[in-house]
Design a protein around this motif. Structure first.
Motif, PDB file in Angstrom:
ATOM      1  N   VAL A   1      26.087  51.058 -10.247  1.00 54.41           N
ATOM      2  CA  VAL A   1      26.179  52.033  -9.165  1.00 54.41           C
ATOM      3  C   VAL A   1      25.041  53.044  -9.318  1.00 54.41           C
ATOM      4  CG1 VAL A   1      27.573  53.835  -8.104  1.00 54.41           C
ATOM      5  CG2 VAL A   1      28.668  51.752  -8.956  1.00 54.41           C
ATOM      6  N   GLN A   2      24.321  53.258  -8.237  1.00 51.46           N
ATOM      7  CA  GLN A   2      23.246  54.264  -8.236  1.00 51.46           C
ATOM      8  C   GLN A   2      23.579  55.332  -7.198  1.00 51.46           C
ATOM      9  OE1 GLN A   2      22.264  50.767  -7.696  1.00 51.46           O
ATOM     10  NE2 GLN A   2      22.496  50.716  -9.926  1.00 51.46           N
ATOM     11  N   LEU A   3      23.334  56.567  -7.569  1.00 51.36           N
ATOM     12  CA  LEU A   3      23.629  57.710  -6.708  1.00 51.36           C
ATOM     13  C   LEU A   3      22.358  58.525  -6.505  1.00 51.36           C
ATOM     14  CD1 LEU A   3      26.927  58.872  -8.470  1.00 51.36           C
ATOM     15  CD2 LEU A   3      26.721  57.347  -6.505  1.00 51.36           C
ATOM     16  N   VAL A   4      22.069  58.855  -5.261  1.00 51.98           N
ATOM     17  CA  VAL A   4      20.875  59.649  -4.951  1.00 51.98           C
ATOM     18  C   VAL A   4      21.281  60.819  -4.065  1.00 51.98           C
ATOM     19  CG1 VAL A   4      18.594  59.686  -3.916  1.00 51.98           C
ATOM     20  CG2 VAL A   4      19.378  57.635  -5.127  1.00 51.98           C
ATOM     21  N   GLU A   5      21.083  62.030  -4.578  1.00 52.30           N
ATOM     22  CA  GLU A   5      21.424  63.233  -3.824  1.00 52.30           C
ATOM     23  C   GLU A   5      20.242  63.694  -2.979  1.00 52.30           C
ATOM     24  OE1 GLU A   5      23.306  63.933  -8.010  1.00 52.30           O
ATOM     25  OE2 GLU A   5      21.432  63.152  -7.165  1.00 52.30           O
ATOM     26  N   SER A   6      20.561  64.390  -1.912  1.00 53.50           N
ATOM     27  CA  SER A   6      19.539  65.024  -1.087  1.00 53.50           C
ATOM     28  C   SER A   6      20.168  66.203  -0.354  1.00 53.50           C
ATOM     29  CB  SER A   6      18.935  64.032  -0.092  1.00 53.50           C
ATOM     30  OG  SER A   6      19.931  63.550   0.782  1.00 53.50           O
ATOM     31  N   GLY A   7      19.318  67.037   0.239  1.00 54.01           N
ATOM     32  CA  GLY A   7      19.822  68.118   1.064  1.00 54.01           C
ATOM     33  C   GLY A   7      19.746  69.499   0.452  1.00 54.01           C
ATOM     34  N   GLY A   8      19.340  69.582  -0.799  1.00 51.55           N
ATOM     35  CA  GLY A   8      19.227  70.886  -1.424  1.00 51.55           C
ATOM     36  C   GLY A   8      18.069  71.681  -0.851  1.00 51.55           C
ATOM     37  N   GLY A  25      24.929  49.716  -4.862  1.00 52.19           N
ATOM     38  CA  GLY A  25      25.486  48.907  -5.935  1.00 52.19           C
ATOM     39  C   GLY A  25      26.943  48.595  -5.674  1.00 52.19           C
ATOM     40  N   SER A  26      27.661  48.292  -6.728  1.00 54.30           N
ATOM     41  CA  SER A  26      29.054  47.866  -6.624  1.00 54.30           C
ATOM     42  C   SER A  26      29.980  49.075  -6.594  1.00 54.30           C
ATOM     43  CB  SER A  26      29.400  46.950  -7.796  1.00 54.30           C
ATOM     44  OG  SER A  26      30.714  46.476  -7.692  1.00 54.30           O
ATOM     45  N   THR A  27      30.257  49.576  -5.414  1.00 53.73           N
ATOM     46  CA  THR A  27      31.047  50.803  -5.278  1.00 53.73           C
ATOM     47  C   THR A  27      32.505  50.547  -4.926  1.00 53.73           C
ATOM     48  OG1 THR A  27      30.442  51.036  -2.958  1.00 53.73           O
ATOM     49  CG2 THR A  27      29.007  52.105  -4.565  1.00 53.73           C
ATOM     50  N   SER A  28      32.905  49.306  -4.785  1.00 52.85           N
ATOM     51  CA  SER A  28      34.259  49.011  -4.304  1.00 52.85           C
ATOM     52  C   SER A  28      35.349  49.434  -5.283  1.00 52.85           C
ATOM     53  CB  SER A  28      34.391  47.518  -4.004  1.00 52.85           C
ATOM     54  OG  SER A  28      34.124  46.764  -5.178  1.00 52.85           O
ATOM     55  N   ASN A  29      35.014  49.574  -6.575  1.00 53.95           N
ATOM     56  CA  ASN A  29      36.012  49.955  -7.569  1.00 53.95           C
ATOM     57  C   ASN A  29      35.983  51.436  -7.923  1.00 53.95           C
ATOM     58  OD1 ASN A  29      37.092  47.331  -7.928  1.00 53.95           O
ATOM     59  ND2 ASN A  29      35.308  46.799  -9.173  1.00 53.95           N
ATOM     60  N   ILE A  30      35.158  52.189  -7.226  1.00 55.55           N
ATOM     61  CA  ILE A  30      35.107  53.629  -7.488  1.00 55.55           C
ATOM     62  C   ILE A  30      36.446  54.254  -7.114  1.00 55.55           C
ATOM     63  CG2 ILE A  30      34.024  55.820  -6.872  1.00 55.55           C
ATOM     64  CD1 ILE A  30      32.225  54.077  -8.558  1.00 55.55           C
ATOM     65  N   TYR A  31      37.043  55.046  -8.025  1.00 57.72           N
ATOM     66  CA  TYR A  31      38.338  55.658  -7.728  1.00 57.72           C
ATOM     67  C   TYR A  31      38.251  57.171  -7.526  1.00 57.72           C
ATOM     68  CZ  TYR A  31      38.405  56.741 -12.768  1.00 57.72           C
ATOM     69  OH  TYR A  31      38.097  57.190 -14.020  1.00 57.72           O
ATOM     70  N   SER A 101      32.703  52.831 -16.042  1.00 56.47           N
ATOM     71  CA  SER A 101      31.717  53.840 -16.387  1.00 56.47           C
ATOM     72  C   SER A 101      31.815  55.046 -15.464  1.00 56.47           C
ATOM     73  CB  SER A 101      30.310  53.226 -16.299  1.00 56.47           C
ATOM     74  OG  SER A 101      29.345  54.105 -16.828  1.00 56.47           O
ATOM     75  N   ILE A 102      31.042  56.050 -15.828  1.00 54.84           N
ATOM     76  CA  ILE A 102      30.847  57.224 -14.989  1.00 54.84           C
ATOM     77  C   ILE A 102      29.380  57.265 -14.604  1.00 54.84           C
ATOM     78  CG2 ILE A 102      30.908  59.747 -14.918  1.00 54.84           C
ATOM     79  CD1 ILE A 102      33.201  59.609 -16.958  1.00 54.84           C
ATOM     80  N   TYR A 103      29.114  57.555 -13.335  1.00 54.22           N
ATOM     81  CA  TYR A 103      27.766  57.477 -12.797  1.00 54.22           C
ATOM     82  C   TYR A 103      27.337  58.855 -12.304  1.00 54.22           C
ATOM     83  CZ  TYR A 103      29.392  52.677 -12.757  1.00 54.22           C
ATOM     84  OH  TYR A 103      29.928  51.479 -13.131  1.00 54.22           O
TER      85      TYR A 103
END
Length: 114
Positions: A1-8, A25-31, A101-103
């Motif tokens: 899983v990759q996370l990209v922030e924007s808007g700051g 990425g594989s986000t279907s199992n994110i809780y 994991s934690i992303y």
């Protein structure tokens, strides 16, 4: 899983910003999806969270001013921030967790001028 922030960015006292966190990425199992922040000389702190079912939570200092939301079709989590204060100045990080994991994203700077 990759996370990209924007808007700051830089905003005046009382202003608003919308932060975005684009997930891939594989986000279907994110809780849980969360926003954290780390201000100058401060530890990183949890700001808000949202579950896949839409249940939200906030720390008291942002309750009523910040809103976390998700757009599943766009694979994006948002943090709408209103009535911003200088104390909200921080690097804001997107965070997600699954059973493996934690992303974390790389962070986006928010600066509120007085």
């Amino acid at each position: 899983v990759q996370l990209v922030e924007s808007g700051g960015g830089l905003v005046q006292f009382g202003g608003s910003l919308r932060l975005s966190c684009l997930a891939s990425g594989s986000t279907s199992n994110i809780y849980i999806w969360r926003w954290y922040r780390q201000g100058p000389g401060r530890p990183r702190e949890l700001v808000a969270g949202i579950t896949p079912f839409g249940s939200t939570s906030y720390i008291p200092s942002v309750e009523g001013r910040f809103t976390i939301s998700r757009d599943n079709a766009k694979h994006t989590v948002y943090l709408d921030m209103d009535s911003l204060k200088p104390d909200d100045t921080a690097v804001y990080y997107c965070n997600a967790a699954d059973s493996y994991s934690i992303y974390w994203g790389q962070g986006t700077q928010v600066t509120v001028s007085s």
